[in-house]
Design an enzyme around this catalytic site. Sequence first.
Site, PDB file in Angstrom:
ATOM      1  N   GLU A  25     -48.464  13.241  20.462  1.00 47.17           N
ATOM      2  CA  GLU A  25     -49.659  13.999  20.043  1.00 47.17           C
ATOM      3  C   GLU A  25     -49.254  15.425  19.748  1.00 47.17           C
ATOM      4  OE1 GLU A  25     -53.325  14.587  22.146  1.00 47.17           O
ATOM      5  OE2 GLU A  25     -53.450  12.482  22.729  1.00 47.17           O
ATOM      6  N   TRP A  57     -66.810  15.091  22.524  1.00 49.71           N
ATOM      7  CA  TRP A  57     -65.379  15.408  22.650  1.00 49.71           C
ATOM      8  C   TRP A  57     -65.132  16.687  21.871  1.00 49.71           C
ATOM      9  CZ3 TRP A  57     -63.523  12.323  26.266  1.00 49.71           C
ATOM     10  CH2 TRP A  57     -62.170  12.470  26.638  1.00 49.71           C
ATOM     11  N   ASP A  58     -63.886  17.153  21.847  1.00 44.76           N
ATOM     12  CA  ASP A  58     -63.676  18.435  21.137  1.00 44.76           C
ATOM     13  C   ASP A  58     -63.603  18.257  19.618  1.00 44.76           C
ATOM     14  OD1 ASP A  58     -61.137  17.368  21.047  1.00 44.76           O
ATOM     15  OD2 ASP A  58     -60.140  19.023  22.090  1.00 44.76           O
ATOM     16  N   TRP A  59     -63.787  17.017  19.136  1.00 46.24           N
ATOM     17  CA  TRP A  59     -63.900  16.793  17.690  1.00 46.24           C
ATOM     18  C   TRP A  59     -65.125  15.948  17.342  1.00 46.24           C
ATOM     19  CZ3 TRP A  59     -63.981  11.881  18.747  1.00 46.24           C
ATOM     20  CH2 TRP A  59     -63.063  11.340  19.685  1.00 46.24           C
ATOM     21  N   ASN A  99     -54.892   8.168  28.726  1.00 48.22           N
ATOM     22  CA  ASN A  99     -54.531   9.366  27.964  1.00 48.22           C
ATOM     23  C   ASN A  99     -54.593  10.606  28.853  1.00 48.22           C
ATOM     24  OD1 ASN A  99     -54.240  11.043  25.377  1.00 48.22           O
ATOM     25  ND2 ASN A  99     -56.145  11.838  26.229  1.00 48.22           N
ATOM     26  N   GLU A 100     -53.427  11.197  29.142  1.00 51.39           N
ATOM     27  CA  GLU A 100     -53.287  12.517  29.770  1.00 51.39           C
ATOM     28  C   GLU A 100     -53.729  12.612  31.227  1.00 51.39           C
ATOM     29  OE1 GLU A 100     -54.965  15.466  27.069  1.00 51.39           O
ATOM     30  OE2 GLU A 100     -53.363  15.157  25.618  1.00 51.39           O
TER      31      GLU A 100
END
Length: 856
Positions: free
Chosen positions: A531, A167-169, A433-434
């Site tokens: 968020e 993921w981006d983290w 989510n999204e």
Amino acid sequence: SLRGSWWLRSGNGSVSLRAEVPGCVHTALLCRGLIQDPYYRFNDVMYRWISLDNWTYSRTFKTPFDVRKWQKVNLVFQGVDTVAQILLNNVTLGRTDNMFNRYSFDITSMIQEVNFVEVRFLSAISYAAEQSRCHKAHSIPPACPPPVQKGECHVNFIRKEQCSFSWDWGPSFPTQGIWKDVRIEAYNYYHLIYFSITPFFVKSAQQWYLEVESIFDVVSNKPIAGLVTVNIPKLQTQQMFSVKLQPGEGSIVLRVNINKSAEVEAWWPNGHGRQTGYNMTTTFMMAAGCQIEKLSKVYFRTVELVQEPIPGSPGLSFYFRINGLPIFIKGSNWIPADSFQDRVTYDTLRLLLKSAADANMNALRVWGGGVYEQDEFYDICDEIGIMIWQDFMFACALYPTNQNYLESVRAEVSHQIRRLKSHPSIILWSGNNENEAAISSNWFSIPYPDRELYIKDYVTLYVKNIREIVLSEDKSRPFVASSPSNGLESVKEGWLSQNPYDTHYGDTHFYDYTSDCWNWTVYPKTRFASEYGFQSWPSFSTIEKVSSPEDWSYTSNFSLHRQHHEGGNIQMLQEIGHHFKLPQSPDPVKQFKDMIYLTQVMQAQCIKTETEFYRFSQSEIINGEGHTMGALYWQLNDIWQAPSWASLEYGGKWKLLHYFAQNFFAPLLPVAYEDKGILHIYGVSDLHEDHKLTLRVVVHAWSSLEPVCILAKEGVTVKAQSAVPIYKESISDLLERCRNCTRKSCVITFCLVGEDGLQSPRNHYFLSLLKDAVGLEKTQLSASVSQQDDVYVFVLQTTAIAPFVTLDVGSIKGRFSDNGFLMTEKKKMVVFYPWEPTSVEELESSLILTSLLDVV
């Protein structure tokens, strides 16, 4: 239970070792010393081979009972990660393909005195790729994550923790393993599989009742009659029911009316009351003579998601009422606490959740790209009053809707609702989510003619399947199909609204890394901010554990490797550059540490600005926007040691943002903002009563610890659960009154004080960019440490005003009472709460004090 030691071997048998269950291949290899810490340096990429192999878990076990005496014996897996073939005594029992499901296999005819059980895993990576290849109908984007994430492809084709493919983290560690308990269940007559309690309040009768649902497997070939007794001694409530269980799997639902003369104490979120729970005993006495006694804790609370017209504004409200009271939701977003779930212990969860409550949070959103958390997670939230917005596990992608996939999802959803619905902490189910936004904003460049196809898939998955199951399994909580969404307006537009980010409806996600984030006008005046966030680096002591000295610079390969968000490191520099001078130290390590410090200061100050904007917008409508009733920043915790949006580092250490959150989420807070040269101060309160308070405004010149002027405005009424304007003055008038002050040479601090010791945190407002501040001088900071009972007291002294004073004791575990503050007095006392034993000597030798002018 079959937990404990199993054998684990690789696909070709070249690696064979003992492994713990629950567990996974990575932690087993680590435990046996066959690999290094997977989080060390570049190991996430070096150890890719582990996830590409197919591993097998096996063990023998003696049956601890006489098999002939039991009508039914099951082998039950609470969690298999993820794709596996299950064998007992070399006979295939079945297959698993969903990490979030419970699997039960009937082994009555196969079990022997000594048994050999085998779980043959298939690489999640190759399975997902194969599923994608076989999906001939139409492509299901995205195929792969962005290259910067160094991840794996087609995660949307496997029912597994979505962020385990990167993921981006976070890193890519697509684990294999038996991640929850596995056990043998043997029974005659009947067996209780699920048990849940849901409270309801009947307004007209002013009475609580409970819906007690029990799901059984009945093995006799004729119905079994019996009695069920429900007893809640504290509420003088006892009821008896005659029931009849039909053969096969079925449920009985009992309605337990709570004694009207008993005083029922409701469960309240953190900061609004107590989290009272009652002990309840449910006894099943069936004709077959076998008795089950179930002990549980029952909580009473109601939840409504209010979406109704607002006077003076188009659109609808979007807020939660708990026990009839509107509550401003304050908190953050939760991601998995580790790439390896078996390392997430009760203590890990307790520390992170307690840190949320200690920062005045009352809610967390369990984000849809991770896992449905373990039972203990929700138990702790029940105990400490953290409300949960619970996503189903779908995130940032489109998903297939073929028959097998939908069947697997349906089983997952009903299992999770049955497992979790007794928790008062869960206040909302959310479909994904999204993903509504992904289709509406066309993230994946789908050609216009094909849109309908994807919309149909979307409605099939989240509305016709997930929503239907939620509505039939749990009538006590609201459901939204996606986050962000426009709530009822999305429903009206066929579940996909034109613009799910509309500030007049529902909830929004908002990110902007280019504007100046100290400027409140860039933020959406939304109904509910679910968020929003900015990145920072974790402390040097956290990075040090997984790096080597050559990595300690902002531009090292390691620093680039660890940043999984495209351009993230540069974005942080740009944000810092708006307000501060960038570090220029000739010593690369000093420069790296200065950089870390500034990213944390920046992140804290940015999210403070945005959150305060959401809090002061709760009671007003301006140009049709406002009535903001929720602020959940992204994100609470970290999955590894890397730059991210988190406020708690991997391991639980508080970043500056978390200390700021303790203040910006305080129950009573004065908030300042400037509009067209005028300073406005609002009194924000989550308290249940109005208070008459004094607003103290203090103006300091940067060059002196003596205030230039002090203003006390008395008799200020701060209304219960609202945000009201309490002060307004043009900055030029204010500075004129405080002679010798200019925007660049002075700073404003302010707080609210009541007579009964009620006091807000002290807040600050900067009148200019800090890089332009005049009169700031480098200070001599010193601290003395002493022990008092089980805490440590730090007395700080400064010779000049010091912005963003930060205490850091390296890897000594614990937290301070305050950190990252603006120091305008000679002396300040800060308390350190240790999480493990330490000493004055240890703290003194580890302490590093930093303030803004220590950055060179």
